[in-house]
Design a protein around this motif. Structure first.
Motif, PDB file in Angstrom:
ATOM      1  N   ILE A 115       0.583   3.747  -9.527  1.00  0.00           N
ATOM      2  CA  ILE A 115       1.482   4.279  -8.505  1.00  0.00           C
ATOM      3  C   ILE A 115       2.256   3.131  -7.855  1.00  0.00           C
ATOM      4  CG2 ILE A 115       1.522   5.333  -6.201  1.00  0.00           C
ATOM      5  CD1 ILE A 115      -0.592   7.234  -7.077  1.00  0.00           C
ATOM      6  N   ASN A 116       3.544   3.381  -7.547  1.00  0.00           N
ATOM      7  CA  ASN A 116       4.374   2.334  -6.939  1.00  0.00           C
ATOM      8  C   ASN A 116       5.271   2.909  -5.857  1.00  0.00           C
ATOM      9  OD1 ASN A 116       6.719   3.457  -8.301  1.00  0.00           O
ATOM     10  ND2 ASN A 116       5.904   2.489 -10.180  1.00  0.00           N
ATOM     11  N   MET A 117       6.122   2.065  -5.260  1.00  0.00           N
ATOM     12  CA  MET A 117       6.988   2.479  -4.161  1.00  0.00           C
ATOM     13  C   MET A 117       8.018   3.524  -4.607  1.00  0.00           C
ATOM     14  SD  MET A 117       6.304   0.861  -1.209  1.00  0.00           S
ATOM     15  CE  MET A 117       7.777   0.552  -0.248  1.00  0.00           C
ATOM     16  N   ALA A 118       8.411   3.491  -5.875  1.00  0.00           N
ATOM     17  CA  ALA A 118       9.361   4.498  -6.365  1.00  0.00           C
ATOM     18  C   ALA A 118       8.744   5.889  -6.280  1.00  0.00           C
ATOM     19  CB  ALA A 118       9.774   4.176  -7.803  1.00  0.00           C
TER      20      ALA A 118
ATOM     21  N   GLU B 198       0.885  -3.008   2.467  1.00  0.00           N
ATOM     22  CA  GLU B 198       1.591  -4.225   2.060  1.00  0.00           C
ATOM     23  C   GLU B 198       2.128  -4.035   0.636  1.00  0.00           C
ATOM     24  OE1 GLU B 198       3.495  -7.592   2.073  1.00  0.00           O
ATOM     25  OE2 GLU B 198       2.450  -6.853   3.846  1.00  0.00           O
ATOM     26  N   PRO B 199       3.452  -3.981   0.436  1.00  0.00           N
ATOM     27  CA  PRO B 199       4.493  -4.065   1.468  1.00  0.00           C
ATOM     28  C   PRO B 199       4.565  -2.792   2.312  1.00  0.00           C
ATOM     29  CG  PRO B 199       5.491  -3.565  -0.625  1.00  0.00           C
ATOM     30  CD  PRO B 199       4.029  -3.813  -0.915  1.00  0.00           C
TER      31      PRO B 199
ATOM     32  N   GLY C  55       4.049   2.615   3.065  1.00  0.00           N
ATOM     33  CA  GLY C  55       3.893   1.404   2.272  1.00  0.00           C
ATOM     34  C   GLY C  55       2.797   1.556   1.235  1.00  0.00           C
ATOM     35  N   MET C  56       2.576   0.499   0.507  1.00  0.00           N
ATOM     36  CA  MET C  56       1.501   0.457  -0.477  1.00  0.00           C
ATOM     37  C   MET C  56       0.201   0.080   0.239  1.00  0.00           C
ATOM     38  SD  MET C  56       3.014   1.321  -3.226  1.00  0.00           S
ATOM     39  CE  MET C  56       1.791   0.949  -4.493  1.00  0.00           C
TER      40      MET C  56
ATOM     41  N   TRP D 262      -7.056  -0.184  -8.905  1.00  0.00           N
ATOM     42  CA  TRP D 262      -6.386   0.964  -8.291  1.00  0.00           C
ATOM     43  C   TRP D 262      -5.370   0.502  -7.251  1.00  0.00           C
ATOM     44  CZ3 TRP D 262      -7.732   5.548 -10.459  1.00  0.00           C
ATOM     45  CH2 TRP D 262      -8.959   5.593 -11.129  1.00  0.00           C
ATOM     46  N   GLN D 263      -4.319   1.247  -7.121  1.00  0.00           N
ATOM     47  CA  GLN D 263      -3.323   1.005  -6.088  1.00  0.00           C
ATOM     48  C   GLN D 263      -2.691   2.340  -5.713  1.00  0.00           C
ATOM     49  OE1 GLN D 263      -0.734  -1.710  -8.171  1.00  0.00           O
ATOM     50  NE2 GLN D 263       0.695  -0.072  -8.724  1.00  0.00           N
ATOM     51  N   GLY D 264      -1.978   2.353  -4.598  1.00  0.00           N
ATOM     52  CA  GLY D 264      -1.360   3.607  -4.181  1.00  0.00           C
ATOM     53  C   GLY D 264      -0.556   3.437  -2.908  1.00  0.00           C
TER      54      GLY D 264
END
Length: 357
Positions: free
Chosen positions: A225-228, A259-260, A290-291, A307-309
């Motif tokens: 997952i990303n900012m888009a 962050e960001p 943000g993330m 993992w990120q989100g």
């Protein structure tokens, strides 16, 4: 005894001619009362010879019974006549509709919460909940909020009383619904896609702030997952919520838990003091996002290397004000029935998706 027949006929005529119960009662007392004619004749039986009593006794008893029966019949007749008179004037048309009853209304906050939940459900988000009285860890530490951060000061946060002699960090009335994200990740792990609507508390009070208000947090955790993805979700939500295509603008910002980080504005214009979302060249800030910060993921037991989100948070009260043109946040909690009737919603109003989400 002479005259019994005449006495019977006279009282029967008076009973039959009584036009109301009061007149009938007067006739009864005159004949059968303690000092009535028939009663006095009954008392005179003791002065008669045995031969006279044999004749007078049965005759007086028969007279008494006849008058009693006539009085009873007259009472029934008068009661029936009175009922008929009442029915003639007090009738009710049972075919008429029921009197309209005053109905309550759904509070705008409840309505908007349902609308928001419905839209995010269509985007694949489920609802997560948590306690309103939180520990210092979940409200601050787990969200990477440092001990010296202004949000941890009593001028901004409501702290609960501690037991005498306790050195433990006091519980707080949660200042945001972000602690729900930590609790959900601990309980359910990853991947996840949730929203967390609910009451939050901060020590502030003016036209756009109240000590208690409503907020909704969003969280999506997966491997790529990303900012888009965040921008797409928010634009789809706002377009559905406001019923028109809405563009967003991201501005770099700082939040301890992302962050960001980015402040998010929506496209709008101002016409005669009213904001119109989705058109014009102006921008209006509506939320922070943000993330998710790696430290927040670690605090929830999630490996940030795998993992990120993204996460975001916005005020339910504020977007309700924007959508329905409500000028003062404090009016939400004044319990003014006139305000509730004006801005409230019918119980059967069902939130619907708009804008082709």
């Amino acid at each position: 005894m002479d005259g019994i027949a005449d006495l019977r006929d006279r009282y029967l005529n008076e009973i039959g001619g009584a036009a109301d119960e009061a007149t009938l009662e007067n006739v009864r007392l005159a004949a059968l009362g303690k000092k009535g004619e028939v009663s006095l004749l009954m008392r005179s039986l003791g002065k008669m010879s045995p031969e006279e009593r044999k004749t007078a006794g049965p005759a007086l008893n028969a007279l008494k019974n006849t008058l009693n029966d006539a009085i009873t019949e007259a009472k029934d007749r008068l009661a029936a006549a009175a009922l008929d008179a009442r029915l003639a004037t007090e009738w009710a048309d049972v075919t008429l509709g029921a009197r309209p009853s005053r109905q309550g209304s759904v509070h705008p906050i409840s309505q908007v919460t349902e609308e928001v939940t419905t839209i995010f459900a269509d985007l694949g988000f489920s609802v997560a909940e948590g306690p309103q009285i939180e520990t210092d860890f979940y409200n601050f530490d787990a969200l990477n909020i440092s001990p010296e951060h202004p949000a941890r000061q009593e001028m901004d946060t409501f702290y609960m009383a501690r037991a005498e002699g306790s050195n433990a960090a006091p519980n707080v009335l949660r200042t945001h619904t972000s602690p729900v994200q930590i609790r959900h990740l601990e309980a359910h792990g990853t991947p996840c896609r949730v929203i967390a609507p609910g009451r939050v508390y901060r020590s502030d009070y003016d036209q756009t702030h109240t000590p208690m208000f409503h907020q909704i947090e969003g969280l999506a955790i997966d491997r790529d997952i990303n900012m888009a993805n965040l921008k797409w979700v928010l634009e789809e939500f706002f377009s559905a919520f406001f019923g028109t295509s809405v563009k967003t603008r991201f501005r770099s910002s700082y939040f301890p838990f992302t962050e960001p980080s980015a402040e998010v504005d929506i496209q709008c214009e101002w016409v005669d003091g009213q904001v119109r979302v989705g058109q014009g060249d102006d921008w209006l800030e509506v939320l922070g996002s943000g993330m998710v910060h790696p430290k927040v993921l670690k605090a929830a037991g999630v490996d940030p290397n795998e993992w990120q989100g993204f996460a975001f948070g916005m005020g339910i009260d504020r977007i309700a004000m924007l959508k329905y043109g409500i000028p003062d946040l404090r009016a939400f909690f004044d319990s003014d029935l006139r305000w509730l009737r004006h801005y409230g919603f019918g119980a059967l109003d069902v939130p619907t998706l708009r804008g082709g989400v």
